[in-house]
Scaffold this motif. Structure first.
Motif, mmCIF file in Angstrom:
data_model
loop_
_atom_site.group_PDB
_atom_site.id
_atom_site.type_symbol
_atom_site.label_atom_id
_atom_site.label_comp_id
_atom_site.label_asym_id
_atom_site.label_seq_id
_atom_site.Cartn_x
_atom_site.Cartn_y
_atom_site.Cartn_z
ATOM 1 N N GLY A 106 0.803 -1.214 0.000
ATOM 2 C CA GLY A 106 0.000 0.000 0.000
ATOM 3 C C GLY A 106 0.836 1.263 0.000
ATOM 4 N N PRO A 107 0.174 2.419 0.088
ATOM 5 C CA PRO A 107 0.868 3.715 0.069
ATOM 6 C C PRO A 107 1.873 3.857 1.209
ATOM 7 C CG PRO A 107 -1.494 4.000 -0.253
ATOM 8 C CD PRO A 107 -1.292 2.567 0.110
ATOM 9 N N ALA A 108 1.629 3.163 2.299
ATOM 10 C CA ALA A 108 2.532 3.306 3.435
ATOM 11 C C ALA A 108 3.932 2.816 3.122
ATOM 12 C CB ALA A 108 1.982 2.549 4.638
ATOM 13 N N ARG A 109 4.082 2.015 2.037
ATOM 14 C CA ARG A 109 5.423 1.539 1.674
ATOM 15 C C ARG A 109 6.241 2.639 1.015
ATOM 16 N NH1 ARG A 109 7.882 -2.551 3.516
ATOM 17 N NH2 ARG A 109 8.821 -3.102 1.519
ATOM 18 N N GLY A 110 5.541 3.686 0.508
ATOM 19 C CA GLY A 110 6.261 4.754 -0.177
ATOM 20 C C GLY A 110 7.058 5.596 0.792
ATOM 21 N N THR A 111 8.138 6.174 0.298
ATOM 22 C CA THR A 111 9.000 6.983 1.163
ATOM 23 C C THR A 111 8.847 8.463 0.912
ATOM 24 O OG1 THR A 111 10.795 6.732 -0.431
ATOM 25 C CG2 THR A 111 10.701 5.149 1.365
ATOM 26 N N ALA A 112 8.392 8.811 -0.272
ATOM 27 C CA ALA A 112 8.263 10.242 -0.608
ATOM 28 C C ALA A 112 6.801 10.629 -0.578
ATOM 29 C CB ALA A 112 8.842 10.528 -1.985
ATOM 30 N N ILE A 113 6.548 11.812 -0.090
ATOM 31 C CA ILE A 113 5.186 12.321 -0.005
ATOM 32 C C ILE A 113 5.071 13.489 -0.974
ATOM 33 C CG2 ILE A 113 3.430 13.310 1.500
ATOM 34 C CD1 ILE A 113 4.868 11.995 3.830
ATOM 35 N N GLY A 114 4.325 13.333 -2.013
ATOM 36 C CA GLY A 114 4.194 14.401 -2.994
ATOM 37 C C GLY A 114 3.183 15.438 -2.566
ATOM 38 N N ASP A 115 3.161 16.526 -3.299
ATOM 39 C CA ASP A 115 2.198 17.587 -3.031
ATOM 40 C C ASP A 115 0.981 17.398 -3.921
ATOM 41 O OD1 ASP A 115 3.949 18.680 -1.232
ATOM 42 O OD2 ASP A 115 4.939 19.927 -2.765
ATOM 43 N N ALA A 116 0.451 16.168 -3.858
ATOM 44 C CA ALA A 116 -0.687 15.869 -4.724
ATOM 45 C C ALA A 116 -1.894 16.674 -4.291
ATOM 46 C CB ALA A 116 -0.999 14.373 -4.680
ATOM 47 N N VAL A 117 -2.684 17.053 -5.257
ATOM 48 C CA VAL A 117 -3.893 17.817 -4.971
ATOM 49 C C VAL A 117 -4.969 16.843 -4.496
ATOM 50 C CG1 VAL A 117 -5.634 19.361 -5.915
ATOM 51 C CG2 VAL A 117 -3.267 19.485 -6.733
ATOM 52 N N ARG A 219 -0.786 4.484 11.162
ATOM 53 C CA ARG A 219 0.167 5.544 11.480
ATOM 54 C C ARG A 219 1.131 5.760 10.308
ATOM 55 N NH1 ARG A 219 3.088 5.496 17.115
ATOM 56 N NH2 ARG A 219 3.813 7.420 16.139
ATOM 57 N N ARG A 220 1.574 4.668 9.688
ATOM 58 C CA ARG A 220 2.432 4.797 8.503
ATOM 59 C C ARG A 220 1.633 5.324 7.306
ATOM 60 N NH1 ARG A 220 7.343 1.997 8.598
ATOM 61 N NH2 ARG A 220 7.249 1.856 6.324
ATOM 62 N N GLU A 221 0.351 4.924 7.237
ATOM 63 C CA GLU A 221 -0.501 5.389 6.140
ATOM 64 C C GLU A 221 -0.701 6.902 6.202
ATOM 65 O OE1 GLU A 221 -2.759 3.899 2.784
ATOM 66 O OE2 GLU A 221 -1.372 2.947 4.170
ATOM 67 N N ARG A 222 -0.748 7.437 7.444
ATOM 68 C CA ARG A 222 -0.932 8.880 7.590
ATOM 69 C C ARG A 222 0.187 9.652 6.898
ATOM 70 N NH1 ARG A 222 -0.168 11.230 13.482
ATOM 71 N NH2 ARG A 222 1.893 10.407 12.950
ATOM 72 N N ALA A 223 1.427 9.114 6.976
ATOM 73 C CA ALA A 223 2.550 9.796 6.323
ATOM 74 C C ALA A 223 2.370 9.814 4.811
ATOM 75 C CB ALA A 223 3.860 9.108 6.700
ATOM 76 N N ALA A 224 1.776 8.762 4.252
ATOM 77 C CA ALA A 224 1.574 8.702 2.800
ATOM 78 C C ALA A 224 0.404 9.558 2.358
ATOM 79 C CB ALA A 224 1.366 7.259 2.369
ATOM 80 N N VAL A 225 -0.678 9.599 3.168
ATOM 81 C CA VAL A 225 -1.870 10.355 2.791
ATOM 82 C C VAL A 225 -1.714 11.826 3.136
ATOM 83 C CG1 VAL A 225 -4.353 10.577 3.197
ATOM 84 C CG2 VAL A 225 -3.309 8.320 2.991
ATOM 85 N N GLY A 226 -1.026 12.091 4.240
ATOM 86 C CA GLY A 226 -0.803 13.465 4.654
ATOM 87 C C GLY A 226 -1.902 14.035 5.513
ATOM 88 N N SER A 227 -2.883 13.240 5.954
ATOM 89 C CA SER A 227 -3.984 13.745 6.780
ATOM 90 C C SER A 227 -4.445 12.637 7.716
ATOM 91 C CB SER A 227 -5.151 14.215 5.901
ATOM 92 O OG SER A 227 -6.275 14.543 6.711
ATOM 93 N N SER A 228 -4.622 12.994 8.980
ATOM 94 C CA SER A 228 -5.104 12.008 9.945
ATOM 95 C C SER A 228 -6.614 11.885 9.908
ATOM 96 C CB SER A 228 -4.655 12.396 11.358
ATOM 97 O OG SER A 228 -3.247 12.400 11.447
ATOM 98 N N ARG A 229 -7.336 12.992 9.624
ATOM 99 C CA ARG A 229 -8.797 12.942 9.618
ATOM 100 C C ARG A 229 -9.321 11.971 8.580
ATOM 101 N NH1 ARG A 229 -11.792 18.577 9.316
ATOM 102 N NH2 ARG A 229 -13.544 17.133 9.319
ATOM 103 N N ALA A 230 -8.640 11.925 7.449
ATOM 104 C CA ALA A 230 -9.115 11.042 6.378
ATOM 105 C C ALA A 230 -9.028 9.570 6.757
ATOM 106 C CB ALA A 230 -8.318 11.312 5.098
ATOM 107 N N LEU A 231 -8.195 9.271 7.765
ATOM 108 C CA LEU A 231 -8.007 7.863 8.137
ATOM 109 C C LEU A 231 -8.864 7.437 9.321
ATOM 110 C CD1 LEU A 231 -4.116 7.661 7.825
ATOM 111 C CD2 LEU A 231 -5.826 6.954 6.162
ATOM 112 N N LEU A 232 -9.571 8.384 9.977
ATOM 113 C CA LEU A 232 -10.349 8.022 11.167
ATOM 114 C C LEU A 232 -11.460 7.029 10.836
ATOM 115 C CD1 LEU A 232 -10.682 11.433 13.066
ATOM 116 C CD2 LEU A 232 -9.244 9.467 13.637
#
Length: 738
Positions: A106-117, A219-232
């Motif tokens: 999943g996204p949590a495996r990624g290391t870079a966080i882009g500025d995706a819209v 917790r790792r997914e939050r780094a990939a998504v960039g938002s904690s609310r979206a994961l609640l």
């Protein structure tokens, strides 16, 4: 089944038409005035076997009653619950696998966080989120109800009565009859074993592990998504799924509906004379008036009826429990309160324990929620409150007390723990030991008397003046008397009541003693060889004389190892084993280390000896030895009267090496009180004398105690055969037949 009084103790068979016969045990008192019951351990194992009762000394000896040639027909077990548990476990495994896959790919495996819209959310996205939150809320509500219910075994109290009634109608639960209610109970099946408690810990461990893994992943997914609310929401749904699968679906919890009557509260008001006392700290009110005021001011009866939705019954308790009022509806509260205020303390006795027992029996089979008793705690007759508490505990009914009275112990004297012989020979001294128990502030000496009841009066035999211990410790009592007449005597041991003492029932104890005419005992000693025990006892019994010079023992012996002419040199020696009639003329037989093979007719002689015990009722004393007793008697007619059973081979000591390791007998609690082993009347002195005796150097082996035998003394260190938890029994007694 009810029976008229019987004098036969033992196992009785009851046959009722249309019902399989039942075997029951019957205990009867040994005498009319005796407090003890007959000891069923006196029953012979052979008698038990004849009526189909197994005698087992351990669990391994129990034999199954199932015929191995005809296997049991078992009812097929439903397979649905097991299949459902397997499917749920598979679903949990799929969820866990999906979690592992998301972590690996999943996204949590990624290391870079882009500025995706952030993606534009459509109406469908918003509807799905609303549905997700509703599902999460419903899951939390289910868990809030199911979680405490699994622990407490019933639905939480916050579930409204209207919701319960609506659910009952939806589930087609039949309406309750008048006076009944419906009780909801949560039941569950075990998943991994038969122990629900252990099973619950295993399931909780699995669910907690999966939840922890989900939290770490998101917790790792939050780094990939960039938002904690979206994961609640996804995290909440995943956690709720784990909880629902593990705590609700996996144990297959279900609601069980049970019928129950309207709960009843029984309120007992003590109306004995002591409740009319005006205490120093209670102004001008009696104890009963204080209770009546408390019930009225606190509106206890009304609150019990309304808050608990229960029926309340009020009893007046003195000589017996009498129904004073009952509250079934709201209109009954005022008349019940008036009935309570009208009660007066005019009872002659206070039978608190008996009253509680009567109320428990009156509500037997009903729904008695609790018993509330208001009293000053003074029981003048019958069972006390402590006994009442044990009765209520056995019935599963809580017992609450409203205590009233002054804050000090009432004065009380009690005669207790009497020890005395039931039978005494004329001219012998009877010693009565006991304890004087005191409560409250008792000053000055107290007189305890030993009297004999004669007609309507009594004659004082002995008196003791005792000074009670200031700290309330029991004071020893010792009274003596020497009877000069035969017959049955009724003795009274009592102490006069103190001024202000309410309970006089425990100041007096009656006992019956039988005074008999001493007679010359006829004793027969059977021995194989002149070992030390034989020489010692022979000399001792021959020297036993009364004060008048006459022998108190008519003593004879048979020594099988002696020569043919030995009987002509000793007056007490017998030429041959006595006949059955001659044997039955003796009172006691001492059996030493005699080899049965040396008897002229072993089978006949030993059968006569066994019948001497079982039929004649004679006394038999067995003195073990290395050559024959008890090892060579287990396969003879004497086996049933022996207090021991075979348990392996007897260990013989080598004559080439002297025995130097000695031991002292350890008396059991029964042995400490047994007349044969009382070297002194005082317990402490008796124990000290046994410790000062010379050590013993040998004991028998290869046996275990019979189930019907009582152990009087054991070896201090050697474990019993086939029972390492007990010490080797060395002195035993048992009753056989007559």
């Amino acid at each position: 089944a009810r029976f008229r009084p019987t004098s036969l103790a033992g196992l009785h068979t009851v046959a009722v038409s249309g019902v399989p016969p039942h075997t029951l045990a019957v205990n009867v008192a040994t005498t009319a005035a005796a407090l003890c019951e007959s000891d069923l351990r006196r029953l012979d194992a052979a008698d038990l076997a004849r009526i189909g009762v197994q005698v087992a000394t351990s669990a391994n000896d129990v034999k199954s009653a199932i015929d191995s040639d005809h296997p049991q027909i078992l009812t097929p077990r439903p397979q649905g619950p097991a299949v459902a548990r397997g499917v749920i476990l598979l679903a949990l495994a799929v969820l866990a696998g999906e979690l592992l896959l998301a972590w690996r790919t999943g996204p949590a495996r990624g290391t870079a966080i882009g500025d995706a819209v952030a993606p534009t959310r459509t109406l469908m996205d918003r509807l799905l989120r609303i549905v997700g939150w509703l599902v999460l809320l419903a899951s939390v509500l289910v868990l809030a109800v199911a979680g405490p219910s699994l622990v407490l075994g019933q639905l939480p109290t916050f579930v409204p009565e209207g919701v319960r009634s609506t659910l009952e109608s939806w589930l087609d639960v039949p309406s309750a009859n008048p006076g009944e209610g419906t009780r909801w109970r949560i039941a569950a099946n075990s998943t991994f074993g038969g122990n629900l408690r252990t099973d619950r810990f295993i399931v909780l461990g699995i669910v907690a592990t999966l939840m922890l893994a989900a939290v770490m992943l998101y917790r790792r997914e939050r780094a990939a998504v960039g938002s904690s609310r979206a994961l609640l929401l996804p995290l909440g749904l995943r956690l709720a799924a784990y909880a629902l699968f593990g705590l609700v679906l996996l144990p297959q919890i279900r609601i069980v509906f049970e019928r129950e009557g309207v709960p009843e509260f029984a309120v007992l008001l003590d109306t004995s004379a002591s409740m009319g006392t005006i205490d120093r700290d209670a102004s001008s009110q009696t104890r009963l008036q204080r209770v009546q005021t408390y019930l009225a001011s606190a509106d206890l009866l009304g609150r019990l009826h309304q808050d608990r939705r229960s029926r309340v019954v009020v009893y007046s308790l003195a000589d017996r429990a009498v129904l004073a009022a009952a509250i079934d509806e709201l209109n009954d509260i005022v008349p019940a309160a008036e009935s309570v205020r009208a009660l007066s303390p005019n009872g002659s006795t206070s039978r608190l324990g008996d009253g509680v027992d009567a109320v428990l029996k009156a509500h037997n089979g009903g729904t008695l929620a609790a018993v509330i008793i208001a009293s000053d705690g003074i029981t003048t007759n019958g069972a006390d409150l402590a006994s009442a508490g044990r009765m209520a505990a056995r019935a599963g009914v809580p017992l609450f007390t409203i205590a009233v009275g002054e804050r000090h112990d009432p004065l009380d004297l009690a005669v207790a723990d009497l020890k005395m012989d039931d039978v005494v020979a004329k001219g012998d001294e009877l010693i009565v030991d006991g304890r004087l128990l005191t409560r409250g502030k008792v000053t000055g000496p107290v007189t305890v008397t030993l009297s004999e009841k004669r007609g309507d009066g009594k004659v004082v035999l002995d008196t003791a003046k005792l000074t009670p211990d200031a700290g309330g410790k029991p004071t020893p009592i010792r009274l003596r008397h020497r009877f000069t007449e035969n017959g049955e005597k009724t003795l009274i041991i009592e102490t006069p009541g103190l001024p202000g003492e309410a309970d006089l029932g425990n100041n007096r104890i009656e006992r019956t003693v039988l005074v008999t005419e001493g007679k010359k005992l006829r004793v027969l000693f059977l021995e194989g060889r002149p070992r030390y025990e034989f020489r010692f006892l022979k000399t001792l019994l021959e020297r036993e004389v009364e004060a008048a010079g006459e022998r108190s023992f008519d003593f004879h012996f048979l020594l099988l190892d002696a020569g043919k002419d030995f009987a002509t040199t000793d007056r007490g020696a017998l030429r041959a084993f006595p006949t059955r009639a001659e044997l039955f003329d003796y009172d006691v037989v001492l059996l030493g280390d005699l080899d049965p093979a040396l008897l002229p007719r072993p089978s006949v002689n030993l059968t006569d000896l066994a019948d001497f015990v079982r039929v004649r009722g004679g006394g038999l004393l067995l003195i073990a030895g290395e050559q024959a007793l008890p090892a060579k008697f287990f396969d003879t007619a004497m086996a049933d009267v022996l207090p021991v059973l075979r348990a392996g081979a007897q260990t013989l000591s080598s004559e080439d090496r002297p025995i130097v390791d000695g031991y002292r007998l350890k008396l059991t609690p029964l042995g400490q009180q047994h007349p044969l082993l009382r070297l002194a009347s005082d317990d402490v002195e008796n124990a000290a004398l046994w410790q000062r005796l010379a050590p013993l150097l040998w004991c028998a082996s290869g046996y275990q105690r019979r189930q019907t035998a009582e152990v009087l003394a054991t070896h201090p260190t050697t474990a019993a055969e086939n029972n390492p938890g007990e010490k080797l029994p060395l002195i035993l007694q048992q009753f056989a037949g007559a």
